[in-house]
Motif scaffolding. Structure first.
Motif, mmCIF file in Angstrom:
data_model
loop_
_atom_site.group_PDB
_atom_site.id
_atom_site.type_symbol
_atom_site.label_atom_id
_atom_site.label_comp_id
_atom_site.label_asym_id
_atom_site.label_seq_id
_atom_site.Cartn_x
_atom_site.Cartn_y
_atom_site.Cartn_z
ATOM 1 N N SER A 1 0.674 -1.243 -0.209
ATOM 2 C CA SER A 1 -0.057 -0.453 -0.172
ATOM 3 C C SER A 1 0.891 1.686 0.132
ATOM 4 O O SER A 1 0.841 2.102 -0.932
ATOM 5 C CB SER A 1 -0.954 -0.343 0.823
ATOM 6 O OG SER A 1 -1.615 1.048 1.900
ATOM 7 N N LEU A 2 1.753 1.343 1.456
ATOM 8 C CA LEU A 2 3.244 2.603 0.920
ATOM 9 C C LEU A 2 3.840 2.761 -0.448
ATOM 10 O O LEU A 2 3.838 4.057 -0.915
ATOM 11 C CB LEU A 2 3.742 1.880 1.678
ATOM 12 C CG LEU A 2 4.646 3.453 2.266
ATOM 13 C CD1 LEU A 2 4.010 4.603 2.569
ATOM 14 C CD2 LEU A 2 5.223 2.746 3.444
ATOM 15 N N LYS B 1 2.542 1.566 -3.895
ATOM 16 C CA LYS B 1 1.897 2.267 -4.353
ATOM 17 C C LYS B 1 1.444 3.744 -3.915
ATOM 18 O O LYS B 1 1.695 4.407 -5.346
ATOM 19 C CB LYS B 1 0.605 1.926 -4.423
ATOM 20 C CG LYS B 1 0.426 0.505 -4.780
ATOM 21 C CD LYS B 1 -0.774 -0.412 -4.718
ATOM 22 C CE LYS B 1 -0.732 -2.054 -5.064
ATOM 23 N NZ LYS B 1 -1.862 -2.788 -5.067
ATOM 24 N N GLN B 2 1.494 3.867 -2.879
ATOM 25 C CA GLN B 2 0.917 5.468 -2.378
ATOM 26 C C GLN B 2 2.509 6.410 -2.995
ATOM 27 O O GLN B 2 2.205 8.013 -3.762
ATOM 28 C CB GLN B 2 0.970 5.857 -1.418
ATOM 29 C CG GLN B 2 -0.988 5.693 -1.120
ATOM 30 C CD GLN B 2 -0.443 5.593 0.801
ATOM 31 O OE1 GLN B 2 0.097 5.891 1.096
ATOM 32 N NE2 GLN B 2 -1.814 5.169 1.074
ATOM 33 N N ILE B 3 3.675 6.071 -2.453
ATOM 34 C CA ILE B 3 4.995 6.505 -3.102
ATOM 35 C C ILE B 3 5.412 6.724 -4.217
ATOM 36 O O ILE B 3 5.725 7.101 -5.329
ATOM 37 C CB ILE B 3 5.851 6.994 -2.359
ATOM 38 C CG1 ILE B 3 6.033 5.400 -2.161
ATOM 39 C CG2 ILE B 3 5.846 6.997 -0.838
ATOM 40 C CD1 ILE B 3 7.749 4.917 -1.305
ATOM 41 N N TYR C 1 5.458 9.960 -6.850
ATOM 42 C CA TYR C 1 5.928 10.288 -6.813
ATOM 43 C C TYR C 1 7.919 10.943 -7.708
ATOM 44 O O TYR C 1 8.374 11.156 -7.413
ATOM 45 C CB TYR C 1 7.156 11.233 -5.537
ATOM 46 C CG TYR C 1 5.048 11.489 -4.585
ATOM 47 C CD1 TYR C 1 4.613 12.605 -4.731
ATOM 48 C CD2 TYR C 1 4.200 10.523 -4.084
ATOM 49 C CE1 TYR C 1 3.616 13.083 -4.113
ATOM 50 C CE2 TYR C 1 2.927 11.248 -3.669
ATOM 51 C CZ TYR C 1 3.052 12.468 -3.474
ATOM 52 O OH TYR C 1 1.897 12.581 -2.701
#
Length: 181
Positions: free
Chosen positions: A13-14, A16-18, A21
């Motif tokens: 999950s982490l 996919k979030q970063i 960027y």
């Protein structure tokens, strides 16, 4: 095990979030795509292959494992023989060119216009005649003639491998220039 699954889920999950960027190269982003199927097992017929004696460096560079250096080296080596190659086996004479690269070349190329050579009779050739053959130097030619006299001649060209310091790995090339009459 449940703890491992929970940590893995949080990590995914982490990530996919970063990931938003970061700029990833196309080969990473599109890595889920299947590569196009290329069949390397299909062999071309003699007619479909390109004449190795007329091949350009650019054509040779299209072969896997052959870059600018080896393509130029192949051309230079071929041109060192008046009339070009006699046979495909002469690719073995190129220093550094491994058997896999040679096999890849021979999938696309072959000698269609071989240089014509007059073969020497192994049982009557002189030292001076033998040294004109690629990979046979003076001392080796002398040893070949000496062994021929001791044995009362050669019954096969393969017997040359019994000569001291004979380059066994070059026998197929040397055979292009010799015969038994």
């Amino acid at each position: 095990e449940k703890e491992f699954q929970r940590v893995t889920k949080i990590s995914d999950s982490l990530l996919k979030q970063i990931a938003l960027y970061f700029k990833f190269p196309d080969w990473v982003v599109k890595s889920t795509q299947k590569p196009t199927a290329v069949s390397y097992n299909t062999s071309k017929s003699f007619a479909q292959k390109i004449d190795l004696n007329k091949a350009t460096a650019t054509q040779l560079q299209k072969v896997y494992g052959i870059g600018a250096y080896y393509s130029e080296h192949i051309i230079r080596y071929r041109n060192s023989f008046e009339g070009g190659f006699i046979s495909d086996v002469q690719l073995q004479g190129i220093r550094g060119l491994n058997s896999e690269a040679i096999a890849n070349i021979l999938k696309e190329f072959t000698v269609k216009t071989p240089k014509q050579v007059e073969k020497l009779d192994l049982n009557s050739a002189t030292v001076d005649q033998l040294v004109r053959i690629e990979f046979i130097y003076y001392e080796l030619a002398y040893e070949i003639v000496e062994l021929r006299m001791l044995r009362d001649g050669y019954s096969s060209i393969e017997e040359l491998t019994k000569v001291k310091e004979f380059p066994k790995e070059k026998l197929e090339i040397i055979k292009l220039y010799l015969s038994l009459k």
